[in-house]
Design a protein around this motif. Sequence first.
Motif, PDB file in Angstrom:
ATOM      1  N   UNK A  50       0.943  -1.273  -0.011  1.00 44.15           N
ATOM      2  CA  UNK A  50      -0.032   0.052   0.012  1.00 44.15           C
ATOM      3  C   UNK A  50       0.817   1.195  -0.277  1.00 44.15           C
ATOM      4  N   UNK A  51       2.104   1.327   0.681  1.00 41.09           N
ATOM      5  CA  UNK A  51       3.062   2.206   0.769  1.00 41.09           C
ATOM      6  C   UNK A  51       3.590   2.793  -0.731  1.00 41.09           C
ATOM      7  N   UNK A  52       3.427   1.622  -1.436  1.00 46.42           N
ATOM      8  CA  UNK A  52       4.136   1.869  -2.780  1.00 46.42           C
ATOM      9  C   UNK A  52       3.190   2.485  -3.495  1.00 46.42           C
ATOM     10  N   UNK A  53       1.717   2.136  -3.522  1.00 48.89           N
ATOM     11  CA  UNK A  53       0.756   2.598  -4.060  1.00 48.89           C
ATOM     12  C   UNK A  53       0.324   4.101  -3.636  1.00 48.89           C
ATOM     13  N   UNK A  54       0.592   4.510  -2.437  1.00 51.98           N
ATOM     14  CA  UNK A  54       0.538   5.872  -2.042  1.00 51.98           C
ATOM     15  C   UNK A  54       1.535   6.882  -2.483  1.00 51.98           C
ATOM     16  N   UNK A  55       2.671   6.210  -2.456  1.00 50.60           N
ATOM     17  CA  UNK A  55       3.945   7.015  -3.058  1.00 50.60           C
ATOM     18  C   UNK A  55       3.675   7.415  -4.424  1.00 50.60           C
ATOM     19  N   UNK A  56       3.408   6.436  -5.164  1.00 50.81           N
ATOM     20  CA  UNK A  56       3.116   6.692  -6.696  1.00 50.81           C
ATOM     21  C   UNK A  56       1.573   7.673  -6.847  1.00 50.81           C
ATOM     22  N   UNK A 253      -7.979   7.482   6.329  1.00 47.66           N
ATOM     23  CA  UNK A 253      -6.823   8.625   6.476  1.00 47.66           C
ATOM     24  C   UNK A 253      -6.257   8.690   4.972  1.00 47.66           C
ATOM     25  N   UNK A 254      -5.904   7.606   4.490  1.00 49.81           N
ATOM     26  CA  UNK A 254      -5.049   7.415   3.161  1.00 49.81           C
ATOM     27  C   UNK A 254      -6.054   7.997   2.040  1.00 49.81           C
ATOM     28  N   UNK A 255      -7.561   7.441   2.121  1.00 47.69           N
ATOM     29  CA  UNK A 255      -8.444   7.837   1.314  1.00 47.69           C
ATOM     30  C   UNK A 255      -8.808   9.341   1.451  1.00 47.69           C
ATOM     31  N   UNK A 256      -8.578   9.808   2.404  1.00 44.95           N
ATOM     32  CA  UNK A 256      -9.310  11.358   2.714  1.00 44.95           C
ATOM     33  C   UNK A 256      -7.647  12.170   1.969  1.00 44.95           C
ATOM     34  N   UNK A 257      -6.676  11.576   2.120  1.00 46.67           N
ATOM     35  CA  UNK A 257      -5.663  12.251   1.266  1.00 46.67           C
ATOM     36  C   UNK A 257      -5.778  11.969  -0.007  1.00 46.67           C
ATOM     37  N   UNK A 258      -5.918  10.975  -0.346  1.00 50.43           N
ATOM     38  CA  UNK A 258      -5.982  10.478  -1.964  1.00 50.43           C
ATOM     39  C   UNK A 258      -7.264  11.452  -2.634  1.00 50.43           C
ATOM     40  N   UNK A 259      -8.310  11.582  -2.007  1.00 48.46           N
ATOM     41  CA  UNK A 259      -9.386  12.242  -2.494  1.00 48.46           C
ATOM     42  C   UNK A 259      -9.107  13.757  -2.488  1.00 48.46           C
TER      43      UNK A 259
END
Length: 260
Positions: A50-56, A253-259
């Motif tokens: 997931x960290x790889x996905x978030x970084x990209x 939290x990840x989704x909030x940042x992603x959106x």
Amino acid sequence: MFQQIKVFFEELSWLANLLALVPVLVGAYGVYRKREILVGWFTKRRYLSLADYVTSRIPHYSFDNKKVKLVIVDDSPTDFPIEYLKRTFGQVTVYQKISLSEASNFIGHDLIFLDMMGVVEEDKKYGGLQLIKKIKEIPDSPVVVAVSGARFDPTATDYFRSADDVLKKPLTEIKCEEVVLDLLKEKLSPQKAADFIDGEIMAKSRNEREKGKVLQLFLSFLENKVQLDELRSELVNSYRHMDTALLIAKIKRVKDAYDH
């Protein structure tokens, strides 16, 4: 007569060749129509974490004050620059009194300024310590900043040692904002949340196949292929050996940042 028939079929040879090309042409047209899907298949990146996905997807995450949810629990709220905090951050909730049974009210908040004395109904003298313990039981619990008047020694009690930070009252605008930013920038980082989820998947997965399925489940949620209720249900039904509540809090939290 035979010669005439031979000439007739020779003249039809072009039609036979054309008919033979029809399947090829139809196939080529189909490939053209599906070109974007096919390109996607061959170019789609396979994420190993997931960290790889978030970084990209979120290479330059920036902290957003307006997403921060603060709580002040103090019988003297005038010791805080409340109007300034409301203008600076997304949400500020104030309690002058609170019961230990209401600790769940803090779910989803990011940071709590908490006074020990005179705020907890069950124990006005030492109730703050019990309240901190309950707050720390919340999945992805809020940061707790213990506050006190000058007459207290912050280093002398279990209450202050249980908090994430300690401040003396009254609090200035600059000090409040400085503490909030210092304590929350890392906590609210999608990269940090993704690292936690990866760690949980790595530690709790029973085999490589399960690890891949759980990771794909979270990726599907981030790509809006799975809704939050579906994600929660799948985790509870199929992966209850993982900390569902904490994983849900972190992926949100990840989704909030992603959106963002």
